[in-house]
Design an enzyme around this catalytic site. Structure first.
Site, short mmCIF file in Angstrom:
data_model
loop_
_atom_site.label_atom_id
_atom_site.label_comp_id
_atom_site.label_asym_id
_atom_site.label_seq_id
_atom_site.Cartn_x
_atom_site.Cartn_y
_atom_site.Cartn_z
N LYS A 53 8.99 -20.69 -1.47
CA LYS A 53 9.01 -21.82 -0.88
C LYS A 53 7.97 -22.75 -1.60
CE LYS A 53 10.82 -20.77 3.53
NZ LYS A 53 10.78 -19.33 3.84
N SER A 78 6.93 -20.11 10.07
CA SER A 78 6.47 -18.70 10.26
C SER A 78 5.52 -18.20 9.23
CB SER A 78 7.39 -17.59 10.64
OG SER A 78 8.26 -17.65 9.59
N GLU A 204 21.22 -11.30 5.79
CA GLU A 204 20.30 -11.35 7.01
C GLU A 204 20.05 -10.19 7.43
OE1 GLU A 204 21.73 -15.31 9.38
OE2 GLU A 204 23.26 -13.66 9.26
N GLY A 208 19.19 -10.52 13.52
CA GLY A 208 19.08 -12.17 13.52
C GLY A 208 20.27 -12.59 12.54
N ASP A 210 22.60 -14.68 12.80
CA ASP A 210 23.13 -16.19 13.47
C ASP A 210 24.14 -16.72 12.22
OD1 ASP A 210 20.51 -16.70 12.49
OD2 ASP A 210 21.34 -18.39 12.09
N SER A 304 12.42 -12.86 -2.72
CA SER A 304 12.03 -14.00 -2.23
C SER A 304 10.55 -14.22 -1.98
CB SER A 304 12.77 -14.41 -0.62
OG SER A 304 12.83 -13.72 0.13
#
Ligand SMILES: *Cc1c(COP(=O)(O)O)cnc(C)c1O
Length: 320
Positions: A53, A78, A204, A208, A210, A304
């Site tokens: 990130k 988060s 995923e 979760g 989605d 990640s």
């Protein structure tokens, strides 16, 4: 809505040269033999702040005007995006306010404070973090740096897969952890430009999924309280921008269970001497479980991040 493209990833890559780490690519002979494939792990757990990130956060801050920098930035996260924006803001000498769930891992909160940011806490189950962040925008003129729904953030995240493909050459398949889809979107831009035959999958948590549901339905599906140990992938829904890129370029979305994440985390610790956070294990878990047949293939996996609370990490290592 203007979608980012590969040119944006290249520009981000030039900006990041002296600021982000060029992270290593590792292999495990044991895993390669077990799968009959060659698996290349891009280790963003070694990136600054311990996760990819930093790439997106830095690229977003780099694109602000002087007037915007003076008024400061606000972000909600988060954890890892918080640290990314906090460190990038410190490097650009910009004040940063971070809106964080009260339940975020202590290590992530402490690191964010350590970079000099102001932390504002909220309750993940009852409060809306976007509304809290918007208040700082409206009342103090701060610029919001969203964790994934932002062209500069996506372009920055795409630089990790650009490095991976430039280093190891063509891949047949690539597995990328998937929360709000910033990392996957940037990865898709890089892979589509450099290696168009590579099939790119988002991964995923089962609790979760989605994005998987969104692709099946052809519209963004929202899951209100997703539950999984992959705390960095508990975003309730994709953004229109990430959904558009994922719909256009992704080969698919697969899911893994908490038990499969723990098993990948233990493999990294015991066989590869790597500390990887549960969310960081998503791509690897899908490969280790052969969600897609991989025999004879060259496979990329994005690790990640590696920011895990030590007490939680100890428990996960000891889980049978
Ligand atoms: C944020 C994050 C993800 C998910 O990235 P998105 O861009 O939200 O899809 C995956 N792994 C780690 C370690 C993260 O911090």
């Amino acid at each position: 809505m203007k979608l980012p493209n590969y040119e944006d990833v290249m520009r981000a890559s030039h900006r990041l040269v002296n600021y982000a780490h060029h992270t290593p690519v590792l292999q495990s002979q044991t895993l390669n033999e077990r799968l009959g494939a060659q698996v290349f792990f891009k280790c963003e757990n070694f990136q600054r702040i311990g996760a990819f990130k930093f790439r997106g956060g830095y690229n977003a801050l780099a694109n602000l005007t002087e007037a915007q920098r003076q008024r400061g930035v606000v972000a909600f996260s988060s954890g890892n995006h918080a640290q990314a924006v906090a460190l990038a803001a410190k490097l650009f000498q910009v004040p940063a306010t971070i809106v964080m769930p009260r339940s975020a891992p202590a290590a992530k909160k402490a690191a964010t404070l350590g970079y000099g940011a102001t932390v504002v806490e909220y309750d993940r189950l009852t409060e809306d973090r976007e509304r809290i962040a918007q208040r700082f925008v409206d009342e103090q003129g701060m610029t919001l740096i969203p964790p994934f729904a932002h062209a500069d953030v996506i372009a920055g995240q795409g630089t990790a897969v650009k490095e991976l493909i430039e280093e190891v050459g063509g891949l047949d398949a690539l597995f990328v952890p998937l929360g709000g889809g910033g990392l996957l979107s940037g990865s898709l831009l890089a892979a589509n430009a450099l290696n168009p035959s590579c099939k790119v999958y988002g991964v995923e948590p089962e609790g979760g999924n989605d994005a998987q549901q969104s692709l099946a339905k052809g519209e963004i599906v929202r899951l209100d309280c997703p539950q999984a140990i992959a705390d960095g992938a508990l975003t309730p829904a994709l953004a229109p921008m990430t959904f558009a890129l994922i719909q256009q370029y992704a080969a698919g979305v697969v899911t893994v269970s908490d038990a499969e994440l723990i098993s990948a985390l233990q493999f990294f610790a015991s066989r590869m001497k790597l500390v990887v956070e549960p969310t960081g294990c998503l791509g690897a878990a899908a490969v280790m479980q052969e969600r897609i047949p991989l025999k004879g293939m060259r496979v990329g996996v994005l690790i990640s991040g590696g920011n895990v609370d030590l007490a939680q990490y100890g428990q996960l290592l000891a889980t049978r």
